[in-house]
Design a protein around this motif. Structure first.
Motif, PDB file in Angstrom:
ATOM      1  N   MET A   1       0.845  -1.189   0.000  1.00 58.31           N
ATOM      2  CA  MET A   1       0.000   0.000   0.000  1.00 58.31           C
ATOM      3  C   MET A   1       0.885   1.245   0.000  1.00 58.31           C
ATOM      4  O   MET A   1       1.788   1.373   0.819  1.00 58.31           O
ATOM      5  N   SER A   2       0.635   2.139  -0.936  1.00 55.72           N
ATOM      6  CA  SER A   2       1.435   3.359  -1.023  1.00 55.72           C
ATOM      7  C   SER A   2       0.639   4.551  -0.497  1.00 55.72           C
ATOM      8  O   SER A   2      -0.594   4.562  -0.555  1.00 55.72           O
ATOM      9  N   PHE A   3       1.353   5.531   0.004  1.00 54.90           N
ATOM     10  CA  PHE A   3       0.724   6.710   0.567  1.00 54.90           C
ATOM     11  C   PHE A   3       1.380   7.960   0.009  1.00 54.90           C
ATOM     12  O   PHE A   3       2.577   7.974  -0.268  1.00 54.90           O
ATOM     13  N   GLU A   4       0.576   8.984  -0.157  1.00 50.07           N
ATOM     14  CA  GLU A   4       1.103  10.292  -0.499  1.00 50.07           C
ATOM     15  C   GLU A   4       1.174  11.131   0.766  1.00 50.07           C
ATOM     16  O   GLU A   4       0.301  11.051   1.624  1.00 50.07           O
ATOM     17  N   PHE A   5       2.210  11.935   0.878  1.00 51.65           N
ATOM     18  CA  PHE A   5       2.327  12.810   2.032  1.00 51.65           C
ATOM     19  C   PHE A   5       1.469  14.057   1.821  1.00 51.65           C
ATOM     20  O   PHE A   5       1.382  14.570   0.702  1.00 51.65           O
ATOM     21  N   PRO A   6       0.850  14.556   2.890  1.00 51.91           N
ATOM     22  CA  PRO A   6       0.022  15.760   2.726  1.00 51.91           C
ATOM     23  C   PRO A   6       0.886  16.984   2.424  1.00 51.91           C
ATOM     24  O   PRO A   6       2.069  17.037   2.785  1.00 51.91           O
ATOM     25  N   ASP A   7       0.281  17.950   1.739  1.00 44.91           N
ATOM     26  CA  ASP A   7       0.980  19.202   1.487  1.00 44.91           C
ATOM     27  C   ASP A   7       1.174  19.951   2.804  1.00 44.91           C
ATOM     28  O   ASP A   7       0.349  19.865   3.719  1.00 44.91           O
ATOM     29  N   ILE A   8       2.245  20.692   2.911  1.00 44.83           N
ATOM     30  CA  ILE A   8       2.466  21.515   4.086  1.00 44.83           C
ATOM     31  C   ILE A   8       1.687  22.813   3.936  1.00 44.83           C
ATOM     32  O   ILE A   8       1.601  23.380   2.837  1.00 44.83           O
ATOM     33  N   ARG A   9       1.086  23.246   5.027  1.00 43.20           N
ATOM     34  CA  ARG A   9       0.306  24.477   5.010  1.00 43.20           C
ATOM     35  C   ARG A   9       1.128  25.601   5.636  1.00 43.20           C
ATOM     36  O   ARG A   9       1.805  25.385   6.633  1.00 43.20           O
ATOM     37  N   PRO A  10       1.053  26.790   5.085  1.00 38.69           N
ATOM     38  CA  PRO A  10       1.847  27.898   5.640  1.00 38.69           C
ATOM     39  C   PRO A  10       1.382  28.260   7.042  1.00 38.69           C
ATOM     40  O   PRO A  10       0.206  28.126   7.380  1.00 38.69           O
ATOM     41  N   TRP A  11       2.326  28.695   7.875  1.00 39.15           N
ATOM     42  CA  TRP A  11       2.012  29.130   9.237  1.00 39.15           C
ATOM     43  C   TRP A  11       1.530  30.584   9.153  1.00 39.15           C
ATOM     44  O   TRP A  11       2.312  31.502   8.912  1.00 39.15           O
ATOM     45  N   LEU A  12       0.232  30.788   9.374  1.00 42.27           N
ATOM     46  CA  LEU A  12      -0.383  32.084   9.123  1.00 42.27           C
ATOM     47  C   LEU A  12      -0.766  32.816  10.401  1.00 42.27           C
ATOM     48  O   LEU A  12      -1.679  33.642  10.405  1.00 42.27           O
ATOM     49  N   ALA A  13      -0.099  32.540  11.486  1.00 41.38           N
ATOM     50  CA  ALA A  13      -0.440  33.183  12.755  1.00 41.38           C
ATOM     51  C   ALA A  13      -0.228  34.694  12.676  1.00 41.38           C
ATOM     52  O   ALA A  13       0.755  35.169  12.120  1.00 41.38           O
ATOM     53  N   GLU A 137       2.145  22.334  18.856  1.00 39.96           N
ATOM     54  CA  GLU A 137       1.504  22.995  17.722  1.00 39.96           C
ATOM     55  C   GLU A 137       0.145  23.562  18.128  1.00 39.96           C
ATOM     56  O   GLU A 137      -0.211  24.692  17.764  1.00 39.96           O
ATOM     57  N   MET A 138      -0.632  22.776  18.890  1.00 37.19           N
ATOM     58  CA  MET A 138      -1.941  23.238  19.318  1.00 37.19           C
ATOM     59  C   MET A 138      -1.835  24.451  20.234  1.00 37.19           C
ATOM     60  O   MET A 138      -2.614  25.405  20.137  1.00 37.19           O
ATOM     61  N   ALA A 139      -0.850  24.437  21.158  1.00 39.17           N
ATOM     62  CA  ALA A 139      -0.671  25.557  22.068  1.00 39.17           C
ATOM     63  C   ALA A 139      -0.353  26.835  21.298  1.00 39.17           C
ATOM     64  O   ALA A 139      -0.867  27.912  21.628  1.00 39.17           O
ATOM     65  N   ALA A 140       0.496  26.736  20.284  1.00 40.03           N
ATOM     66  CA  ALA A 140       0.825  27.903  19.468  1.00 40.03           C
ATOM     67  C   ALA A 140      -0.407  28.452  18.776  1.00 40.03           C
ATOM     68  O   ALA A 140      -0.609  29.674  18.690  1.00 40.03           O
ATOM     69  N   LYS A 141      -1.257  27.562  18.300  1.00 40.62           N
ATOM     70  CA  LYS A 141      -2.471  27.999  17.615  1.00 40.62           C
ATOM     71  C   LYS A 141      -3.485  28.559  18.604  1.00 40.62           C
ATOM     72  O   LYS A 141      -4.263  29.457  18.257  1.00 40.62           O
ATOM     73  N   ALA A 179       7.846  19.954  31.474  1.00 42.78           N
ATOM     74  CA  ALA A 179       6.809  20.965  31.272  1.00 42.78           C
ATOM     75  C   ALA A 179       7.376  22.118  30.466  1.00 42.78           C
ATOM     76  O   ALA A 179       8.514  22.536  30.675  1.00 42.78           O
ATOM     77  N   ILE A 180       6.570  22.615  29.544  1.00 45.06           N
ATOM     78  CA  ILE A 180       6.938  23.741  28.693  1.00 45.06           C
ATOM     79  C   ILE A 180       5.812  24.771  28.769  1.00 45.06           C
ATOM     80  O   ILE A 180       4.647  24.421  28.590  1.00 45.06           O
ATOM     81  N   LEU A 181       6.151  26.023  29.017  1.00 43.49           N
ATOM     82  CA  LEU A 181       5.157  27.091  29.095  1.00 43.49           C
ATOM     83  C   LEU A 181       5.224  27.938  27.829  1.00 43.49           C
ATOM     84  O   LEU A 181       6.289  28.440  27.459  1.00 43.49           O
ATOM     85  N   ILE A 182       4.070  28.099  27.178  1.00 38.79           N
ATOM     86  CA  ILE A 182       3.955  28.883  25.957  1.00 38.79           C
ATOM     87  C   ILE A 182       3.182  30.162  26.253  1.00 38.79           C
ATOM     88  O   ILE A 182       2.154  30.128  26.946  1.00 38.79           O
ATOM     89  N   GLY A 183       3.667  31.280  25.753  1.00 42.29           N
ATOM     90  CA  GLY A 183       2.988  32.542  25.961  1.00 42.29           C
ATOM     91  C   GLY A 183       3.131  33.457  24.762  1.00 42.29           C
ATOM     92  O   GLY A 183       3.897  33.182  23.826  1.00 42.29           O
TER      93      GLY A 183
END
Length: 344
Positions: A1-13, A137-141, A179-183
């Motif tokens: 079974m072969s798979f294609e990798f998803p396209d990368i989406r730009p970081w638009l924050a 990634e979720m914390a950044a978003k 633990a990592i704190l994001i702000g």
């Protein structure tokens, strides 16, 4: 079974974030390969374990220590370093193997142990060894969406949750938490992120089905052994070709999205599930030894704590100067994985 990798989406924050502080905790007690061989009557030699798995010892939690106990130590130190009170958090995210309970979320239990008086949102993200990167990634978003401070607490007890009579898993896991704190930040620090999942290898590394667990008759002679067999692992070499292909694709796409070259990255942090696999990834990508670090020989596989422990260790030993680049690269159960490029 072969798979294609998803396209990368730009970081638009439009509202940026940064890592404000970090902290880690590993139990002081360590168990060597030889100690485990003698304790569990295993028919294998310690040098063979070191050569095949890449691990010599691991940190082991004392009996009765829970995931939330370990996470609380790291989380309290992380908040103290940043001068942030627990009630200043917008969200608390926990990554773990099983956690204190199935329900409520271990994040809620950790919130209690941190002494919170504000009912901010708490949640668990179960992504195995890739859980931390998903949470980061979720914390950044979330900060981009309006949250102020998001605390990620990863890891816990892994060593005591596997079958110690099976050499494939007996030596592989250690205990640890970070633990990592994001702000929020005025400047852009997350330059790009990329993730994928490939279900073709879903059985390669898998936790027990809970219906199988509850069906164990507790008066059976092997009940204790079966109840501890909470994680199964096949031959990682079956997926090595795919993982190496994915590592190259992931790194190439994230660097292209950020508009930088491979040589511009100052530090590569690669999650560590099995020592030889991690080494194969580093070799395949051509990462210079001085640009990466491994804790596997003395920490073993700490699952979701692997990447944040590496971050804590590297920053403690050699703090990243402003403007330097760290590339986080992660592979976990699923197979799910990905990368995040961070500018200090």
């Amino acid at each position: 079974m072969s798979f294609e990798f998803p396209d990368i989406r730009p970081w638009l924050a439009t509202r940026h974030c940064r890592i404000l502080s970090y902290a880690s905790f590993v139990p002081p007690r360590q168990a060597t390969n030889q100690e485990m061989i003698e304790r569990h009557g295993l028919k294998v030699m310690a040098p063979i374990v070191k050569r095949t798995l890449g691990v010599e010892s691991r940190h082991v939690a004392d009996p009765g220590m829970s995931d939330s106990d370990m996470l609380a130590v790291a989380a309290k130190e992380c908040l103290a370093r940043a001068g942030i009170g627990v009630d200043d958090l917008s969200k608390l995210v926990v990554n773990k193997f099983l956690g204190d309970r199935l329900l409520p979320p271990t994040a809620s239990i950790l919130q209690r142990k941190l002494g919170a008086s504000v009912a901010f949102q708490c949640m668990d993200i179960d992504g195995g060894s890739n859980g931390f990167l998903q949470a980061l990634e979720m914390a950044a978003k979330c900060v981009n969406a309006g949250d102020d401070h998001v605390l990620i607490a990863s890891g816990g007890v892994c060593h005591d949750l596997v079958d110690h009579t099976d050499p494939r898993t007996a030596f592989l896991f250690g205990d640890g938490a970070a633990a990592i704190l994001i702000g929020p930040s005025d400047d852009r620090h997350v330059l790009a992120s990329y993730g994928f999942s490939n279900h073709a290898f879903i059985e390669l590394q898998a936790g027990v089905r809970f219906m199988d667990l509850v069906s164990i008759p507790f008066d059976a002679p092997d009940a204790e052994v079966r109840a501890r067999n909470l994680y199964s692992m096949g031959n990682w070499k079956d997926a090595q070709e795919f993982i190496l292909q994915t590592a190259r694709t992931t790194v190439d796409r994230i660097l292209q999205a950020a508009g930088i070259g491979f040589a511009d990255v100052d530090r590569f942090l690669v999650s560590e599930s099995v020592g030889p696999l991690r080494d194969a990834i580093v070799s395949h990508l051509g990462i210079p030894p001085e640009k990466t670090l491994s804790l596997f020989a003395t920490h073993a596989n700490t699952m979701s704590a692997s990447l944040p422990l590496l971050h804590c260790a590297t920053e403690s030993r050699h703090p990243s100067p402003p403007g330097s680049l760290t590339l986080f690269l992660s592979f976990g159960e699923g197979i799910s994985g990905g990368s995040l490029l961070y500018k200090h």
